[in-house]
Design a protein around this motif. Structure first.
Motif, PDB file in Angstrom:
ATOM      1  N   PHE A 145       3.376  -4.055  -1.399  1.00 59.73           N
ATOM      2  CA  PHE A 145       4.249  -3.880  -0.063  1.00 59.73           C
ATOM      3  C   PHE A 145       5.716  -4.358  -0.590  1.00 59.73           C
ATOM      4  CE2 PHE A 145      -0.324  -5.158   0.389  1.00 59.73           C
ATOM      5  CZ  PHE A 145      -0.421  -4.364   1.865  1.00 59.73           C
ATOM      6  N   ALA A 146       6.542  -3.980  -0.393  1.00 64.63           N
ATOM      7  CA  ALA A 146       7.832  -3.931  -0.059  1.00 64.63           C
ATOM      8  C   ALA A 146       7.762  -5.216   0.665  1.00 64.63           C
ATOM      9  CB  ALA A 146       8.529  -2.533   0.416  1.00 64.63           C
ATOM     10  N   LEU A 147       8.675  -6.264   0.757  1.00 60.31           N
ATOM     11  CA  LEU A 147       8.908  -7.161   1.234  1.00 60.31           C
ATOM     12  C   LEU A 147       9.307  -7.882   1.756  1.00 60.31           C
ATOM     13  CD1 LEU A 147       6.552  -9.911  -1.149  1.00 60.31           C
ATOM     14  CD2 LEU A 147       5.799  -8.931   0.608  1.00 60.31           C
ATOM     15  N   HIS A 148      11.022  -6.862   0.996  1.00 61.62           N
ATOM     16  CA  HIS A 148      12.216  -6.829   2.119  1.00 61.62           C
ATOM     17  C   HIS A 148      11.737  -6.548   4.005  1.00 61.62           C
ATOM     18  CE1 HIS A 148      11.602  -2.381   1.998  1.00 61.62           C
ATOM     19  NE2 HIS A 148      12.636  -2.284   2.409  1.00 61.62           N
ATOM     20  N   ALA A 149      10.559  -5.399   4.376  1.00 63.39           N
ATOM     21  CA  ALA A 149      10.503  -5.306   5.241  1.00 63.39           C
ATOM     22  C   ALA A 149       9.906  -6.478   6.213  1.00 63.39           C
ATOM     23  CB  ALA A 149       9.725  -4.218   5.802  1.00 63.39           C
ATOM     24  N   HIS A 150      10.377  -6.496   7.562  1.00 64.52           N
ATOM     25  CA  HIS A 150       9.601  -7.252   8.080  1.00 64.52           C
ATOM     26  C   HIS A 150       8.347  -6.330   9.422  1.00 64.52           C
ATOM     27  CE1 HIS A 150      12.412  -9.994   7.844  1.00 64.52           C
ATOM     28  NE2 HIS A 150      13.383  -8.744   7.592  1.00 64.52           N
ATOM     29  N   GLY A 151       6.888  -7.320   9.678  1.00 58.14           N
ATOM     30  CA  GLY A 151       6.636  -6.363  10.100  1.00 58.14           C
ATOM     31  C   GLY A 151       5.017  -6.810  10.313  1.00 58.14           C
ATOM     32  N   ALA A 152       3.864  -6.967  10.939  1.00 58.26           N
ATOM     33  CA  ALA A 152       2.744  -7.559  10.933  1.00 58.26           C
ATOM     34  C   ALA A 152       1.891  -6.749   9.217  1.00 58.26           C
ATOM     35  CB  ALA A 152       1.456  -6.550  11.636  1.00 58.26           C
ATOM     36  N   ALA A 153       2.437  -5.809   8.644  1.00 60.69           N
ATOM     37  CA  ALA A 153       1.393  -5.534   7.338  1.00 60.69           C
ATOM     38  C   ALA A 153       2.812  -6.596   6.643  1.00 60.69           C
ATOM     39  CB  ALA A 153       1.828  -4.337   6.565  1.00 60.69           C
ATOM     40  N   CYS A 154       3.758  -6.953   6.301  1.00 61.97           N
ATOM     41  CA  CYS A 154       4.117  -7.812   5.183  1.00 61.97           C
ATOM     42  C   CYS A 154       3.792  -9.230   5.550  1.00 61.97           C
ATOM     43  CB  CYS A 154       5.530  -7.378   5.413  1.00 61.97           C
ATOM     44  SG  CYS A 154       6.692  -6.450   3.992  1.00 61.97           S
ATOM     45  N   ARG A 172      -0.221 -11.499  14.487  1.00 60.24           N
ATOM     46  CA  ARG A 172      -0.073 -12.543  14.347  1.00 60.24           C
ATOM     47  C   ARG A 172      -0.610 -13.269  15.863  1.00 60.24           C
ATOM     48  NH1 ARG A 172       6.352 -13.634  15.174  1.00 60.24           N
ATOM     49  NH2 ARG A 172       5.665 -12.531  13.537  1.00 60.24           N
ATOM     50  N   ASN A 173      -0.641 -11.730  16.358  1.00 56.74           N
ATOM     51  CA  ASN A 173      -1.295 -12.234  17.742  1.00 56.74           C
ATOM     52  C   ASN A 173      -2.608 -11.901  17.945  1.00 56.74           C
ATOM     53  OD1 ASN A 173       1.360 -12.760  19.390  1.00 56.74           O
ATOM     54  ND2 ASN A 173       2.058 -10.668  19.579  1.00 56.74           N
ATOM     55  N   GLY A 174      -3.804 -11.892  17.111  1.00 56.65           N
ATOM     56  CA  GLY A 174      -4.966 -11.152  17.237  1.00 56.65           C
ATOM     57  C   GLY A 174      -5.194 -10.398  17.021  1.00 56.65           C
ATOM     58  N   TRP A 205       1.110 -10.405   6.673  1.00 58.92           N
ATOM     59  CA  TRP A 205       0.241 -10.551   6.894  1.00 58.92           C
ATOM     60  C   TRP A 205      -0.115 -10.682   5.088  1.00 58.92           C
ATOM     61  CZ3 TRP A 205      -3.501  -7.625   3.674  1.00 58.92           C
ATOM     62  CH2 TRP A 205      -4.626  -8.509   3.679  1.00 58.92           C
ATOM     63  N   ALA A 206       0.593  -9.753   4.100  1.00 52.81           N
ATOM     64  CA  ALA A 206       0.811 -10.296   3.132  1.00 52.81           C
ATOM     65  C   ALA A 206       1.294 -11.065   2.126  1.00 52.81           C
ATOM     66  CB  ALA A 206       1.309  -8.673   2.558  1.00 52.81           C
ATOM     67  N   ARG A 207       2.208 -11.524   2.779  1.00 57.94           N
ATOM     68  CA  ARG A 207       2.613 -12.610   2.365  1.00 57.94           C
ATOM     69  C   ARG A 207       1.936 -14.223   2.529  1.00 57.94           C
ATOM     70  NH1 ARG A 207       7.691 -10.835   5.182  1.00 57.94           N
ATOM     71  NH2 ARG A 207       9.188 -10.619   4.149  1.00 57.94           N
ATOM     72  N   GLN A 208       1.138 -13.885   3.449  1.00 62.07           N
ATOM     73  CA  GLN A 208       0.122 -15.650   3.833  1.00 62.07           C
ATOM     74  C   GLN A 208      -1.436 -14.596   3.552  1.00 62.07           C
ATOM     75  OE1 GLN A 208       0.422 -16.147   7.889  1.00 62.07           O
ATOM     76  NE2 GLN A 208       2.292 -15.557   8.348  1.00 62.07           N
TER      77      GLN A 208
END
Length: 244
Positions: free
Chosen positions: A88-97, A63-65, A99-102
């Motif tokens: 991707f397991a979407l319950h997790a919080h972090g850069a990869a999840c 998110r910070n580039g 990114w995947a959601r968007q």
């Protein structure tokens, strides 16, 4: 270079470490808690993944580039089409999840590896496959690989019943769905195991995997050389992966 274990016949194979520029070609949501992204590239025609335990580095912007890197299991490979699928397991919080959601079809990323494979023979008398949501993609891949006549014991810590999805396997699969870590560890401790020579594979949160190792290796005295227990993530830490 390949090193074979004379006792358990496990092979460890090293691969040339490559970074591949890829783009998203397909996005699917198999259940509320998981997202499946398929990546495409001409460079994936030469992609090699020999084990369900393999992992690649997904390299994406955060998110910070800045650049974020996370480990993922290659769940489906089609070298003829130049495609690779990651879950991707979407319950997790972090850069990869995040990114995947968007993510949108056409978005670019880089995939590195895998740098090696631990090839576990499929002809063990039984296979214990256990973990939380982060381990489910690897468990799904292994169930598809196991042959007719094999036995699989699955212990999956998945809270949402809608996320409790496994593929049809040729193996005789005994599946135990658990809602929390305590119940998961208790199931590893108390469930009777089949006779014969088995292989144990577990992955999930670091502190829970320490308990799994204590229960299975020290408590149930299963052979260490026929086991693989990995911490795929650690509460409060980013980009964490450790074999215990």
């Amino acid at each position: 270079m390949t090193i074979a274990s004379p006792l358990r016949r496990i092979q460890r194979v090293r691969h040339e470490l490559l970074r591949r520029d890829v783009h998203i070609s397909r996005i699917e949501a198999p259940s509320p808690g998981f997202l499946s992204l398929t990546f495409a590239s001409e460079s994936l025609h030469s992609f090699v993944s020999l084990s369900f335990d393999d992992h690649v580095k997904l390299i994406i912007p955060d998110r910070n580039g800045a650049t974020a890197m996370r480990d993922f299991t290659p769940t489906h490979i089609n070298t003829a089409r130049g495609e690779l699928t990651l879950e991707f397991a979407l319950h997790a919080h972090g850069a990869a999840c995040e990114w995947a959601r968007q993510a949108r079809v056409g978005d670019a990323a880089v995939i590195g590896g895998p740098k090696g494979s631990m090839i576990v023979p499929t002809d063990y008398d039984w296979h214990l496959l256990a973990g939380d949501a982060s381990a489910l993609p690897a468990i799904r891949r292994r169930l598809l690989e196991l042959p007719t006549g094999s036995t699989a014991l699955v212990f999956a810590q998945i809270a949402d019943p809608l996320d409790r999805q496994l593929p049809t396997s040729r193996s005789a699969a005994q599946v135990h769905w658990l809602t929390d870590a305590r119940a998961w560890v208790d199931a590893l401790r108390n469930t009777p195991l089949p006779a014969g020579e088995g292989f144990v594979w577990c992955a999930g949160e670091a502190s829970v995997m320490v308990q799994a190792r204590e229960v299975l290796i020290n408590g149930r005295q299963l052979p260490r050389e026929a086991s693989r227990i990995s911490a795929y993530w650690k509460a409060g830490a980013a980009d964490f992966h450790e074999t215990l």
